[in-house]
Design a protein around this motif. Structure first.
Motif, short mmCIF file in Angstrom:
data_model
loop_
_atom_site.label_atom_id
_atom_site.label_comp_id
_atom_site.label_asym_id
_atom_site.label_seq_id
_atom_site.Cartn_x
_atom_site.Cartn_y
_atom_site.Cartn_z
N MET A 104 45.70 45.16 21.69
CA MET A 104 45.79 46.24 20.71
C MET A 104 44.49 46.30 19.92
N THR A 105 44.06 47.50 19.59
CA THR A 105 42.84 47.67 18.80
C THR A 105 43.18 48.28 17.45
N MET A 106 42.33 47.98 16.47
CA MET A 106 42.54 48.47 15.11
C MET A 106 41.19 48.58 14.40
N ALA A 107 41.14 49.43 13.39
CA ALA A 107 39.91 49.61 12.60
C ALA A 107 40.30 50.39 11.34
N LYS A 108 39.46 51.35 10.97
CA LYS A 108 39.72 52.30 9.88
C LYS A 108 40.42 51.67 8.68
N ALA A 109 41.75 51.79 8.60
CA ALA A 109 42.50 51.40 7.40
C ALA A 109 42.47 49.91 7.13
N PHE A 114 40.06 43.67 18.02
CA PHE A 114 41.04 43.78 19.09
C PHE A 114 41.75 42.45 19.19
N ILE A 115 43.03 42.51 19.49
CA ILE A 115 43.89 41.33 19.47
C ILE A 115 44.70 41.29 20.76
N ALA A 116 44.93 40.09 21.27
CA ALA A 116 45.67 39.92 22.52
C ALA A 116 46.51 38.65 22.44
N SER A 117 47.41 38.50 23.40
CA SER A 117 48.15 37.26 23.53
C SER A 117 47.18 36.14 23.88
N ALA A 118 47.57 34.92 23.60
CA ALA A 118 46.71 33.77 23.91
C ALA A 118 46.41 33.71 25.40
N LYS A 119 47.39 34.03 26.22
CA LYS A 119 47.21 33.98 27.67
C LYS A 119 46.05 34.86 28.12
N ILE A 120 45.97 36.05 27.54
CA ILE A 120 44.90 36.99 27.91
C ILE A 120 43.61 36.64 27.17
N ALA A 121 43.72 36.39 25.88
CA ALA A 121 42.52 36.13 25.06
C ALA A 121 41.76 34.90 25.53
N ASP A 122 42.46 33.91 26.00
CA ASP A 122 41.81 32.65 26.37
C ASP A 122 40.96 32.74 27.64
N THR A 123 40.98 33.89 28.32
CA THR A 123 40.09 34.08 29.47
C THR A 123 38.71 34.53 29.04
N TYR A 124 38.55 34.91 27.77
CA TYR A 124 37.26 35.35 27.24
C TYR A 124 36.51 34.12 26.75
N THR A 125 35.82 33.44 27.66
CA THR A 125 35.18 32.16 27.34
C THR A 125 33.66 32.22 27.34
N ARG A 126 33.08 33.19 28.03
CA ARG A 126 31.62 33.28 28.02
C ARG A 126 31.17 33.76 26.64
N PRO A 127 29.93 33.47 26.24
CA PRO A 127 29.50 33.75 24.87
C PRO A 127 29.72 35.20 24.45
N GLY A 128 30.24 35.37 23.26
CA GLY A 128 30.46 36.70 22.69
C GLY A 128 30.48 36.61 21.18
N ALA A 129 29.80 37.51 20.53
CA ALA A 129 29.79 37.53 19.06
C ALA A 129 29.50 38.95 18.61
N SER A 130 29.79 39.22 17.37
CA SER A 130 29.45 40.50 16.75
C SER A 130 28.78 40.16 15.43
N THR A 131 27.52 40.53 15.28
CA THR A 131 26.73 40.06 14.14
C THR A 131 27.44 40.27 12.80
N LEU A 132 28.02 41.46 12.61
CA LEU A 132 28.67 41.76 11.34
C LEU A 132 30.19 41.66 11.44
#
Length: 430
Positions: free
Chosen positions: A271-276, A286-304
């Motif tokens: 699910m994605t969210m922003a604005k309010a 963006f938010i996901a279950s642990a099962k899905i989220a835990d596959t995102y292991t390669r480096p990722g960041a958002s400066t702000l």
């Protein structure tokens, strides 16, 4: 006393220094210089009831004192170090989001805009499924990034001359103007059923995800029938395809539920969210279950992403929604607004359809033959602005009057806008 350059000078500078893709509302636009809860003020001191909230951003009200105080306190202590360092606010906010989001959604990635959140959600679906195909809805809007624009199904916002491939579009559940020429409920949700045909005929048979707004905002506040998302979810599970729900416009009590998808009794995979979430501060996730989220292991960041100030705003927003019972107020005032619009529709044939949930509502302006009455809508919005009411517009033909006010709006405010709208429509003989 501060002096302002005024609307005319702003328009001159805008023409000279701002890219021409950015338009503006109103033939005679005011310059807004102050906000206070559900109200805006211009350079002349004129007061306006804000019925659009910056397109569902200011859910808790302009310059909300309780939220502003917490943001100021954070600004004065620590503004930014990037989320590769340890700070407290963003993990506390992630914990809170895990509590208020539906189902097993648990792990968040913070960024700054809805476009960025949707792009990240699509990336996560690709990582998890190892597929790069997507299905989206006609008339959906998912952002201004490359892939977000490519899954957008509105021509005026799909401006990239070379959109990404591997994307198929399903008919949207727009019952007032059914793209399949059918009637609900006799249609048996054919618009949802067609997703299976698309998977079988237009994809490899294993697309990564189906992305949809819970309520299509820019399409004209298009609210799906109650069973739509359940049918969609059943089809997607059959083909191991994820459901991404875009709550950028609909989230954080807007529809009388914390998230609009809760009105449809379906649990998203991502699910994605922003604005309010920031009530004006730039933050998204963006938010996901642990099962899905835990596959995102390669480096990722958002400066702000998840910076201390925006995260402080997000925590303050969630506290304010709960402590001031904005869910109930959004529900109650939404019922009042739709009932009032329905009464106006009996008197004024220009209003062809009324739809919405909570305080996200649309009134579609049409001619006698049901063709879009966009010029008439523009005239009405201009006159309502002159009377001190800022109301939005959307829809594929820009003929839907959009009500997405701050959720602190009162019963008296709703009566005022309805009475003035009735008067304007009567005077214009619409």
């Amino acid at each position: 006393m501060k002096s302002y350059i005024g609307p005319k000078a702003i328009l001159e500078k805008k023409k000279k220094y701002i890219m021409p893709c950015l338009a503006h509302f109103f033939q005679d636009p005011p310059e807004f210089v102050k906000g206070s809860m559900q109200y805006l003020f211009d350079t002349e001191g004129k007061k306006y009831l804000d019925c659009f909230a910056g397109v569902s951003v200011i859910n808790c009200g302009h310059c909300n004192p309780e939220i502003t105080q917490k943001v100021v306190e954070q600004v004065q202590s620590l503004q930014h170090v990037c989320n590769i360092y340890l700070t407290e606010n963003f993990v506390n906010l992630a914990e809170k989001l895990a509590e208020v989001t539906p189902g097993k959604l648990q792990k968040s990635f913070f960024c700054s805009t809805g476009s960025e959140a949707n792009e990240g959600a699509l990336l996560l679906a690709t990582i998890y499924t190892k597929s790069s195909e997507f299905i989206a809805l006609r008339n959906g809007l998912h952002g201004r990034t490359k892939l977000g624009m490519s899954v957008t199904g509105i021509g005026m916002w799909r401006t990239d001359p070379n959109p990404c491939g591997g994307i198929s579009f399903a008919p949207n559940p727009y019952c007032y103007r059914c793209p399949l020429g059918k009637k609900y409920p006799e249609c048996d949700l054919e618009c949802a059923n067609q997703i299976e045909d698309i998977i079988k005929t237009a994809t490899s048979g294993n697309p990564a995800a189906f992305i949809a707004e819970s309520i299509q905002g820019n399409a004209g506040i298009v609210v799906p029938p109650k069973g739509y998302f359940k049918r969609v979810k059943e089809i997607l599970e059959k083909y191991n395809t994820l459901l991404i729900i875009d709550e950028v416009q609909t989230g954080f009590a807007r529809t009388g539920k914390m998230f609009a998808i809760e009105n449809f009794d379906v649990e998203p995979d991502i699910m994605t969210m922003a604005k309010a979430l920031g009530n004006g501060a730039p933050i998204s996730a963006f938010i996901a279950s642990a099962k899905i989220a835990d596959t995102y292991t390669r480096p990722g960041a958002s400066t702000l992403g998840g910076n201390p100030v925006s995260s402080a705003a997000g925590l303050a927003v969630l506290s304010y929604i709960e402590e001031h019972n904005l869910l109930q107020n959004a529900y109650d005032r939404g019922v009042q607004l739709r009932e009032g619009l329905a009464e106006l529709a009996k008197k004024h044939p220009i209003i062809g359809d009324i739809r919405g949930l909570g305080l996200m509502n649309g009134a579609e302006f049409v001619h006698a033959d049901k063709s879009p009455a966009f010029n008439e809508l523009d005239e009405v919005l201009e006159e309502m602005k002159n009377r001190g009411f800022i109301i939005g517009k959307n829809g594929i033909s820009r003929n839907v009057m959009a009500f997405q006010p701050p959720l602190v709006i009162t019963e008296e405010n709703i009566n005022d806008v309805l009475n003035n709208l009735d008067d304007v429509l009567t005077n214009k003989k619409l």
